[in-house]
Write an enzyme that holds these catalytic residues in place. Structure first.
Site, mmCIF file in Angstrom:
data_model
loop_
_atom_site.group_PDB
_atom_site.id
_atom_site.type_symbol
_atom_site.label_atom_id
_atom_site.label_comp_id
_atom_site.label_asym_id
_atom_site.label_seq_id
_atom_site.Cartn_x
_atom_site.Cartn_y
_atom_site.Cartn_z
ATOM 1 N N TYR A 48 -49.061 -30.401 -15.371
ATOM 2 C CA TYR A 48 -48.524 -29.225 -14.687
ATOM 3 C C TYR A 48 -48.363 -28.094 -15.690
ATOM 4 O O TYR A 48 -47.637 -28.239 -16.680
ATOM 5 C CB TYR A 48 -47.174 -29.543 -14.042
ATOM 6 C CG TYR A 48 -46.446 -28.313 -13.525
ATOM 7 C CD1 TYR A 48 -46.965 -27.593 -12.447
ATOM 8 C CD2 TYR A 48 -45.272 -27.874 -14.114
ATOM 9 C CE1 TYR A 48 -46.320 -26.461 -11.985
ATOM 10 C CE2 TYR A 48 -44.617 -26.741 -13.650
ATOM 11 C CZ TYR A 48 -45.134 -26.036 -12.590
ATOM 12 O OH TYR A 48 -44.502 -24.905 -12.133
ATOM 13 N N ASP A 63 -38.698 -16.438 -18.456
ATOM 14 C CA ASP A 63 -39.594 -16.400 -17.304
ATOM 15 C C ASP A 63 -39.034 -15.434 -16.257
ATOM 16 O O ASP A 63 -38.378 -15.839 -15.293
ATOM 17 C CB ASP A 63 -39.723 -17.812 -16.726
ATOM 18 C CG ASP A 63 -40.680 -17.890 -15.557
ATOM 19 O OD1 ASP A 63 -41.466 -16.946 -15.361
ATOM 20 O OD2 ASP A 63 -40.637 -18.901 -14.827
ATOM 21 N N ASP A 90 -48.817 -23.000 -12.244
ATOM 22 C CA ASP A 90 -47.928 -21.994 -11.678
ATOM 23 C C ASP A 90 -48.717 -20.690 -11.538
ATOM 24 O O ASP A 90 -49.300 -20.201 -12.510
ATOM 25 C CB ASP A 90 -46.747 -21.807 -12.632
ATOM 26 C CG ASP A 90 -45.651 -20.910 -12.097
ATOM 27 O OD1 ASP A 90 -45.881 -20.207 -11.101
ATOM 28 O OD2 ASP A 90 -44.560 -20.904 -12.707
ATOM 29 N N HIS A 117 -49.390 -23.228 -7.312
ATOM 30 C CA HIS A 117 -48.339 -22.920 -6.348
ATOM 31 C C HIS A 117 -48.054 -21.418 -6.369
ATOM 32 O O HIS A 117 -48.050 -20.764 -7.413
ATOM 33 C CB HIS A 117 -47.076 -23.768 -6.541
ATOM 34 C CG HIS A 117 -46.298 -23.571 -7.801
ATOM 35 N ND1 HIS A 117 -45.488 -22.489 -8.028
ATOM 36 C CD2 HIS A 117 -46.157 -24.368 -8.891
ATOM 37 C CE1 HIS A 117 -44.887 -22.611 -9.187
ATOM 38 N NE2 HIS A 117 -45.289 -23.747 -9.746
ATOM 39 N N GLU A 119 -45.355 -18.482 -4.768
ATOM 40 C CA GLU A 119 -43.969 -18.398 -4.310
ATOM 41 C C GLU A 119 -43.698 -17.107 -3.559
ATOM 42 O O GLU A 119 -44.457 -16.130 -3.687
ATOM 43 C CB GLU A 119 -43.019 -18.522 -5.504
ATOM 44 C CG GLU A 119 -43.120 -17.361 -6.467
ATOM 45 C CD GLU A 119 -42.568 -17.684 -7.850
ATOM 46 O OE1 GLU A 119 -41.776 -16.874 -8.365
ATOM 47 O OE2 GLU A 119 -42.930 -18.733 -8.425
ATOM 48 N N GLU A 192 -37.736 -24.727 -3.482
ATOM 49 C CA GLU A 192 -37.184 -24.636 -4.827
ATOM 50 C C GLU A 192 -35.657 -24.663 -4.827
ATOM 51 O O GLU A 192 -34.998 -24.034 -3.997
ATOM 52 C CB GLU A 192 -37.681 -23.349 -5.503
ATOM 53 C CG GLU A 192 -37.102 -23.066 -6.881
ATOM 54 C CD GLU A 192 -37.542 -24.057 -7.953
ATOM 55 O OE1 GLU A 192 -37.250 -25.259 -7.788
ATOM 56 O OE2 GLU A 192 -38.144 -23.621 -8.952
#
Length: 298
Positions: A48, A63, A90, A117, A119, A192
Protein backbone atom coordinates in the site's frame (compact mmCIF):
# COMPACT_ATOMS: atom_id res chain seq x y z
CA UNK A 1 11.13 -9.17 -6.57
CA UNK A 2 10.79 -6.53 -9.26
CA UNK A 3 13.66 -7.86 -11.38
CA UNK A 4 15.15 -5.58 -14.01
CA UNK A 5 14.36 -8.15 -16.70
CA UNK A 6 11.18 -9.48 -15.11
CA UNK A 7 8.54 -11.18 -17.23
CA UNK A 8 5.07 -9.82 -17.92
CA UNK A 9 2.98 -9.64 -14.76
CA UNK A 10 -0.74 -9.49 -14.04
CA UNK A 11 -0.81 -7.97 -10.55
CA UNK A 12 -4.24 -6.38 -11.05
CA UNK A 13 -5.97 -9.71 -11.63
CA UNK A 14 -4.08 -11.04 -8.61
CA UNK A 15 -5.37 -8.17 -6.46
CA UNK A 16 -8.95 -8.98 -7.49
CA UNK A 17 -8.40 -12.58 -6.44
CA UNK A 18 -6.91 -11.61 -3.09
CA UNK A 19 -9.80 -9.27 -2.28
CA UNK A 20 -12.26 -12.15 -2.63
CA UNK A 21 -10.18 -14.79 -0.84
CA UNK A 22 -12.29 -14.72 2.32
CA UNK A 23 -9.54 -13.55 4.66
CA UNK A 24 -8.52 -9.92 5.20
CA UNK A 25 -5.77 -8.92 2.78
CA UNK A 26 -3.00 -7.28 4.82
CA UNK A 27 -1.31 -4.34 3.10
CA UNK A 28 1.58 -2.68 4.96
CA UNK A 29 2.32 0.90 4.04
CA UNK A 30 5.21 1.79 1.76
CA UNK A 31 6.59 5.28 1.28
CA UNK A 32 9.35 4.51 -1.24
CA UNK A 33 10.80 1.71 -3.37
CA UNK A 34 13.05 0.37 -0.61
CA UNK A 35 10.24 0.01 1.91
CA UNK A 36 8.14 -1.67 -0.80
CA UNK A 37 10.88 -4.26 -1.44
CA UNK A 38 11.12 -4.97 2.28
CA UNK A 39 7.36 -5.51 2.49
CA UNK A 40 7.47 -7.96 -0.40
CA UNK A 41 10.51 -9.75 1.02
CA UNK A 42 8.68 -10.13 4.34
CA UNK A 43 6.09 -12.22 2.52
CA UNK A 44 3.15 -9.84 2.14
CA UNK A 45 0.95 -10.20 -0.94
CA UNK A 46 0.30 -6.51 -1.57
CA UNK A 47 1.93 -3.13 -0.97
CA UNK A 48 0.00 0.00 0.00
CA UNK A 49 1.52 3.33 -1.04
CA UNK A 50 0.70 5.74 1.75
CA UNK A 51 0.11 9.40 0.97
CA UNK A 52 1.07 10.32 4.54
CA UNK A 53 4.39 8.51 4.19
CA UNK A 54 4.99 9.74 0.66
CA UNK A 55 4.57 13.34 1.79
CA UNK A 56 6.81 12.85 4.81
CA UNK A 57 9.55 11.09 2.84
CA UNK A 58 9.55 13.36 -0.23
CA UNK A 59 9.27 16.79 1.39
CA UNK A 60 9.43 16.18 5.15
CA UNK A 61 6.00 17.71 5.69
CA UNK A 62 2.60 16.59 7.02
CA UNK A 63 -0.13 15.08 4.87
CA UNK A 64 -2.20 18.21 4.23
CA UNK A 65 -2.48 18.19 0.43
CA UNK A 66 0.96 19.62 -0.34
CA UNK A 67 1.96 17.07 -2.99
CA UNK A 68 0.71 17.24 -6.56
CA UNK A 69 -0.78 14.33 -8.43
CA UNK A 70 2.34 14.12 -10.57
CA UNK A 71 4.56 13.70 -7.50
CA UNK A 72 2.31 10.97 -6.12
CA UNK A 73 2.21 9.09 -9.43
CA UNK A 74 5.99 9.39 -9.78
CA UNK A 75 6.48 7.77 -6.38
CA UNK A 76 3.95 5.07 -7.24
CA UNK A 77 5.78 4.24 -10.47
CA UNK A 78 9.05 3.67 -8.60
CA UNK A 79 7.32 1.46 -6.03
CA UNK A 80 5.61 -0.60 -8.74
CA UNK A 81 8.93 -1.11 -10.53
CA UNK A 82 10.57 -2.40 -7.33
CA UNK A 83 8.13 -5.26 -6.61
CA UNK A 84 6.10 -7.96 -8.32
CA UNK A 85 3.13 -7.90 -5.93
CA UNK A 86 0.14 -5.60 -6.55
CA UNK A 87 0.42 -1.99 -5.40
CA UNK A 88 -2.57 -0.05 -4.07
CA UNK A 89 -1.95 3.69 -4.02
CA UNK A 90 -3.44 6.69 -2.28
CA UNK A 91 -4.79 9.05 -4.94
CA UNK A 92 -6.16 11.64 -2.49
CA UNK A 93 -9.09 13.55 -4.01
CA UNK A 94 -8.08 12.85 -7.59
CA UNK A 95 -6.41 16.30 -7.59
CA UNK A 96 -9.37 18.32 -8.79
CA UNK A 97 -12.79 17.81 -10.31
CA UNK A 98 -14.18 14.89 -12.29
CA UNK A 99 -12.12 15.81 -15.34
CA UNK A 100 -8.95 15.82 -13.25
CA UNK A 101 -9.96 12.40 -11.92
CA UNK A 102 -9.98 11.07 -15.49
CA UNK A 103 -6.36 12.10 -15.90
CA UNK A 104 -5.43 10.83 -12.44
CA UNK A 105 -6.83 7.36 -13.12
CA UNK A 106 -5.05 7.15 -16.47
CA UNK A 107 -1.77 8.28 -14.89
CA UNK A 108 -1.90 5.69 -12.09
CA UNK A 109 -2.83 2.98 -14.58
CA UNK A 110 0.12 3.91 -16.78
CA UNK A 111 2.36 3.76 -13.70
CA UNK A 112 1.37 0.12 -13.24
CA UNK A 113 -0.61 0.54 -10.03
CA UNK A 114 -3.23 -2.15 -9.38
CA UNK A 115 -5.71 0.01 -7.51
CA UNK A 116 -6.23 3.46 -6.00
CA UNK A 117 -8.48 5.06 -3.44
CA UNK A 118 -10.22 8.37 -4.04
CA UNK A 119 -11.68 10.38 -1.18
CA UNK A 120 -14.48 12.92 -0.83
CA UNK A 121 -12.53 15.61 1.00
CA UNK A 122 -12.31 19.19 -0.12
CA UNK A 123 -8.92 19.96 -1.67
CA UNK A 124 -6.43 20.63 -0.14
CA UNK A 125 -7.16 17.50 1.85
CA UNK A 126 -5.80 16.35 5.20
CA UNK A 127 -4.78 13.02 6.64
CA UNK A 128 -7.94 11.12 7.52
CA UNK A 129 -7.00 11.05 11.21
CA UNK A 130 -6.39 14.79 11.52
CA UNK A 131 -8.97 17.35 12.64
CA UNK A 132 -10.37 20.15 10.49
CA UNK A 133 -11.47 18.12 7.47
CA UNK A 134 -14.21 19.18 5.05
CA UNK A 135 -16.02 17.10 2.45
CA UNK A 136 -17.62 17.78 -0.92
CA UNK A 137 -21.23 16.82 -1.61
CA UNK A 138 -22.01 13.16 -2.17
CA UNK A 139 -23.36 14.06 -5.62
CA UNK A 140 -20.06 15.64 -6.65
CA UNK A 141 -18.10 12.66 -5.35
CA UNK A 142 -20.41 10.23 -7.13
CA UNK A 143 -19.71 12.12 -10.35
CA UNK A 144 -15.96 11.83 -9.76
CA UNK A 145 -16.32 8.10 -9.26
CA UNK A 146 -18.35 7.72 -12.44
CA UNK A 147 -15.56 9.58 -14.22
CA UNK A 148 -13.00 7.20 -12.70
CA UNK A 149 -14.95 4.17 -13.90
CA UNK A 150 -15.20 5.63 -17.40
CA UNK A 151 -11.49 6.52 -17.44
CA UNK A 152 -9.97 3.19 -16.49
CA UNK A 153 -8.78 1.11 -19.41
CA UNK A 154 -8.09 -2.12 -17.53
CA UNK A 155 -11.28 -3.55 -15.99
CA UNK A 156 -9.15 -5.22 -13.29
CA UNK A 157 -7.90 -1.84 -12.05
CA UNK A 158 -9.51 -1.53 -8.59
CA UNK A 159 -11.31 1.69 -7.63
CA UNK A 160 -11.71 2.24 -3.89
CA UNK A 161 -14.08 4.98 -2.73
CA UNK A 162 -13.15 6.54 0.59
CA UNK A 163 -15.43 8.80 2.58
CA UNK A 164 -14.19 11.10 5.33
CA UNK A 165 -17.70 12.23 6.23
CA UNK A 166 -17.82 10.44 9.61
CA UNK A 167 -15.66 13.13 11.20
CA UNK A 168 -17.66 15.94 9.58
CA UNK A 169 -21.31 14.86 9.44
CA UNK A 170 -21.36 11.64 11.47
CA UNK A 171 -21.33 7.95 10.75
CA UNK A 172 -24.87 7.82 9.33
CA UNK A 173 -23.89 10.17 6.52
CA UNK A 174 -20.63 8.30 5.91
CA UNK A 175 -22.46 4.99 5.51
CA UNK A 176 -25.08 6.55 3.22
CA UNK A 177 -22.29 8.07 1.13
CA UNK A 178 -20.51 4.74 0.87
CA UNK A 179 -23.68 3.14 -0.50
CA UNK A 180 -24.04 5.95 -3.05
CA UNK A 181 -20.40 5.52 -4.07
CA UNK A 182 -20.96 1.82 -4.66
CA UNK A 183 -23.92 2.74 -6.89
CA UNK A 184 -21.57 5.08 -8.79
CA UNK A 185 -19.28 2.16 -9.62
CA UNK A 186 -16.72 1.88 -6.81
CA UNK A 187 -15.33 -1.65 -6.45
CA UNK A 188 -14.36 -1.33 -2.77
CA UNK A 189 -15.62 0.95 0.04
CA UNK A 190 -13.52 2.72 2.68
CA UNK A 191 -15.20 4.53 5.57
CA UNK A 192 -12.39 6.49 7.16
CA UNK A 193 -11.79 6.91 10.89
CA UNK A 194 -14.69 5.44 12.87
CA UNK A 195 -13.82 6.31 16.45
CA UNK A 196 -15.28 3.38 18.38
CA UNK A 197 -15.61 -0.38 18.10
CA UNK A 198 -19.37 0.13 17.87
CA UNK A 199 -18.80 2.40 14.89
CA UNK A 200 -16.53 -0.15 13.23
CA UNK A 201 -19.20 -2.81 13.68
CA UNK A 202 -21.88 -0.53 12.23
CA UNK A 203 -19.81 0.08 9.12
CA UNK A 204 -19.26 -3.64 8.68
CA UNK A 205 -22.89 -4.58 9.34
CA UNK A 206 -24.60 -1.90 7.27
CA UNK A 207 -22.27 -2.22 4.28
CA UNK A 208 -22.04 -6.01 4.29
CA UNK A 209 -22.82 -7.28 0.81
CA UNK A 210 -22.70 -3.83 -0.79
CA UNK A 211 -18.99 -4.09 -1.72
CA UNK A 212 -15.73 -5.31 -0.20
CA UNK A 213 -14.62 -3.11 2.70
CA UNK A 214 -11.33 -1.49 3.76
CA UNK A 215 -10.23 -1.20 7.39
CA UNK A 216 -7.59 1.44 8.05
CA UNK A 217 -5.50 0.25 11.02
CA UNK A 218 -3.86 3.68 11.26
CA UNK A 219 -1.03 3.35 13.78
CA UNK A 220 -1.82 5.82 16.55
CA UNK A 221 -4.87 7.17 14.72
CA UNK A 222 -8.45 7.77 15.85
CA UNK A 223 -9.79 4.31 15.07
CA UNK A 224 -9.46 1.80 17.94
CA UNK A 225 -6.87 -0.91 17.27
CA UNK A 226 -8.62 -4.26 16.92
CA UNK A 227 -7.19 -7.69 16.15
CA UNK A 228 -6.84 -9.06 12.65
CA UNK A 229 -9.07 -11.93 13.72
CA UNK A 230 -11.84 -9.49 14.67
CA UNK A 231 -11.37 -7.57 11.43
CA UNK A 232 -11.90 -10.83 9.58
CA UNK A 233 -14.95 -11.76 11.65
CA UNK A 234 -16.53 -8.42 10.76
CA UNK A 235 -16.00 -9.13 7.07
CA UNK A 236 -13.44 -6.54 6.01
CA UNK A 237 -11.61 -7.56 2.83
CA UNK A 238 -8.57 -5.28 3.04
CA UNK A 239 -6.69 -3.91 6.05
CA UNK A 240 -4.00 -1.30 5.58
CA UNK A 241 -1.26 -0.48 8.07
CA UNK A 242 -0.22 2.84 6.51
CA UNK A 243 2.59 4.32 8.58
CA UNK A 244 4.19 1.62 10.74
CA UNK A 245 7.15 1.23 8.39
CA UNK A 246 7.67 5.01 8.35
CA UNK A 247 7.54 5.23 12.16
CA UNK A 248 9.95 2.31 12.47
CA UNK A 249 12.40 3.89 10.02
CA UNK A 250 12.20 7.18 11.92
CA UNK A 251 12.94 5.44 15.22
CA UNK A 252 15.87 3.54 13.71
CA UNK A 253 17.43 6.63 12.16
CA UNK A 254 17.02 8.59 15.39
CA UNK A 255 18.71 5.82 17.36
CA UNK A 256 21.67 5.66 15.00
CA UNK A 257 22.10 9.43 15.00
CA UNK A 258 22.03 9.54 18.81
CA UNK A 259 24.92 7.06 18.89
CA UNK A 260 26.84 8.97 16.23
CA UNK A 261 26.32 12.26 18.05
CA UNK A 262 27.33 10.87 21.43
CA UNK A 263 30.23 8.65 20.39
CA UNK A 264 31.59 10.25 17.25
CA UNK A 265 31.13 7.09 15.12
CA UNK A 266 28.23 4.64 14.62
CA UNK A 267 30.41 1.63 15.52
CA UNK A 268 28.49 0.50 18.61
CA UNK A 269 25.18 0.62 16.70
CA UNK A 270 26.35 -1.50 13.76
CA UNK A 271 25.68 -4.94 15.32
CA UNK A 272 21.95 -4.16 15.26
CA UNK A 273 21.96 -3.16 11.57
CA UNK A 274 22.13 -5.19 8.36
CA UNK A 275 25.68 -5.63 7.15
CA UNK A 276 26.80 -3.91 3.97
CA UNK A 277 26.66 -7.24 2.15
CA UNK A 278 23.21 -8.11 3.46
CA UNK A 279 21.87 -4.76 2.38
CA UNK A 280 23.32 -4.89 -1.13
CA UNK A 281 21.85 -8.38 -1.50
CA UNK A 282 18.36 -7.29 -0.47
CA UNK A 283 18.37 -4.42 -2.97
CA UNK A 284 19.34 -6.71 -5.82
CA UNK A 285 23.11 -6.61 -6.32
CA UNK A 286 23.29 -10.36 -7.15
CA UNK A 287 20.92 -9.80 -10.07
CA UNK A 288 23.09 -6.97 -11.37
CA UNK A 289 26.18 -9.15 -11.16
CA UNK A 290 24.46 -11.93 -13.14
CA UNK A 291 23.38 -9.45 -15.80
CA UNK A 292 26.92 -8.08 -16.02
CA UNK A 293 28.20 -11.59 -16.74
CA UNK A 294 25.39 -12.31 -19.19
CA UNK A 295 25.99 -9.20 -21.25
CA UNK A 296 29.76 -8.98 -20.92
CA UNK A 297 31.53 -8.45 -24.23
CA UNK A 298 33.33 -11.55 -25.51
Amino acid sequence: MGDLLGTARTPRARLRELLTAGEPLVAPGSYDALSARLIEQAGFDVVYMTGFGTTASLIGRPDVGLLSGAEMVDNASRIVAAVDVPVIADADTGYGNAINVVRTVRAYEQAGVSGIHLEDQVMPKKCGHMSGKAVISREEMAGKLRAAVAARQDPDFVLIARTDAAAVHGLDDAIDRAKAYADAGADVLFVEAPTSEEGIERVATELRGVAPLVFNWAEGGRTPPISLQRIGELGFSLVIFPIGTLLAATAGIRSLLEVLRAEGTPQSALPGLPSFGEFTDLIGLPEIQKLEQRFASE
